[in-house]
Design a protein around this motif. Structure first.
Motif: not given
Length: 151
Positions: A107-128
């Motif tokens: 699973a991965w966490v995506l962040y809106e800003e550099p250096n792991y800041r801002g809103r975060m979104y979780l993505v797990e196995r699959g296609d988005f």
């Protein structure tokens, strides 16, 4: 109860939401103490639902993620196996990601800003195929990291 002042995560990783039924802004909490909401949210003390991340994940699995410039896996593509604090430093010329493929049991966490800041979104196995598939408000993604799960 929807107001939380402190949290202790003793095992695993959890994705929490500020609305019921796993909706709204996401917060990913991993092993450790969060003595006040500023440590896990930064905006307010609202939490209305949560669930464990990837119960079947195995630590050390071959994690891999591909990001795409365009929806439906079109345009520039870049692959990651490790955390990335700043996408432009890896040659990503855009400030947005419109599609993602997550491989393996990671699973991965995506962040809106550099250096792991801002809103975060979780993505797990699959296609988005679009940023709306990971329930983002926009395609703006500037950093990403793997979730290290200890279940």
């Amino acid at each position: 109860m929807n107001r939380v002042n402190s949290i202790r995560v003793e095992s695993g990783a959890w994705v929490c939401f500020d609305h019921p039924d796993f909706r709204g802004q996401q917060f990913i909490l991993e092993h450790g103490d969060y003595p006040d909401f500023l440590r896990w949210n930064g905006h307010n003390d609202h939490m209305a639902s949560c669930r464990p991340v990837g119960m079947g994940m195995q630590h050390g699995e071959n994690y891999r993620l591909e990001i795409f410039e365009g929806c439906n896996f079109t345009g520039q593509c870049l692959e990651f196996q490790d955390d990335c604090p700043c996408l432009p430093s890896q040659g990503w010329s855009k400030n947005c990601v419109n599609a993602i493929k997550v491989y393996g049991d990671g699973a991965w966490v995506l962040y809106e800003e550099p250096n792991y800041r801002g809103r975060m979104y979780l993505v797990e196995r699959g296609d988005f195929r679009s940023f709306s598939d990971w329930e983002a408000h926009s395609a703006r993604i500037q950093s990403l990291r793997r979730v290290v799960n200890f279940f």
